[in-house]
Design an enzyme around this catalytic site. Structure first.
Site: not given
Length: 182
Positions: A119, A127, A158
């Site tokens: 993150y 997210h 991602k």
């Protein structure tokens, strides 16, 4: 320094105020029984740390880890203990430490099929934009493995990052993949 207890493959901070403090320094650990805390104020139970987090925090002098016999495990002993429990710990820890030192929030990536979820702001605030797989730079990766890594990161939206650890120079290099539809 915060007192932490080694329990198998986890480290527990039993004091809630100390748990809140450690969590506030970089989103470390998981409060027992609290699934998605938004911030330190939501830490109302003891904190459970992974071994990788614990080694890092011990090296930084933020926690003092005590085993079941009451012995304090200094950074080196905790690192050695963790190396016996976790496969490729040296590679994983090197990547974890490098990402933390670069200012990222690093959490377990197991549910994404990766070593880490990374993150920029923190869990509960965003997210995880990245999933990271730690690899020894001398280790071969087959095309099949690379595709399977990519499939997971693509399905979870991602970016896949391979962290290549060179044990000789103790450096980490990163390769990021972005999947596109054509």
């Amino acid at each position: 320094m915060v007192k932490a207890l080694l329990v198998g493959s986890k480290v527990l901070i039993p004091n809630v105020d100390e748990s809140r403090y450690i969590y506030s320094t970089g989103f470390y650990g998981k409060a027992i029984g609290i699934s998605k805390p938004k911030g330190p104020k939501d830490i109302i139970r003891p904190l459970e740390l992974s071994l990788i987090e614990s080694v890092y925090l011990a090296k930084k002098g933020l926690i003092k880890v005590i085993d079941k016999n009451g012995e304090v495990l200094e950074y080196e002993k905790l690192y050695e203990y963790s190396s016996k429990i976790i496969n490729k710990f040296d590679i994983m820890y090197r990547v974890y430490e490098d990402l933390r030192e670069k200012g990222f929030i690093v959490r377990s990536g197991v549910k994404y099929g990766a070593d880490f979820a990374v993150y920029t702001l923190g869990p509960g605030l965003e997210h995880a934009p990245y999933v990271v797989i730690a690899v020894d730079i001398d280790e071969e990766i087959t095309p099949h493995e690379l595709l399977s890594f990519g499939r997971v990161s693509h399905s979870t939206r991602k970016r896949l990052v391979l962290a290549l650890v060179d044990r000789k120079s103790e450096s980490v290099r990163y390769i990021m993949f972005k999947w596109v539809k054509m």
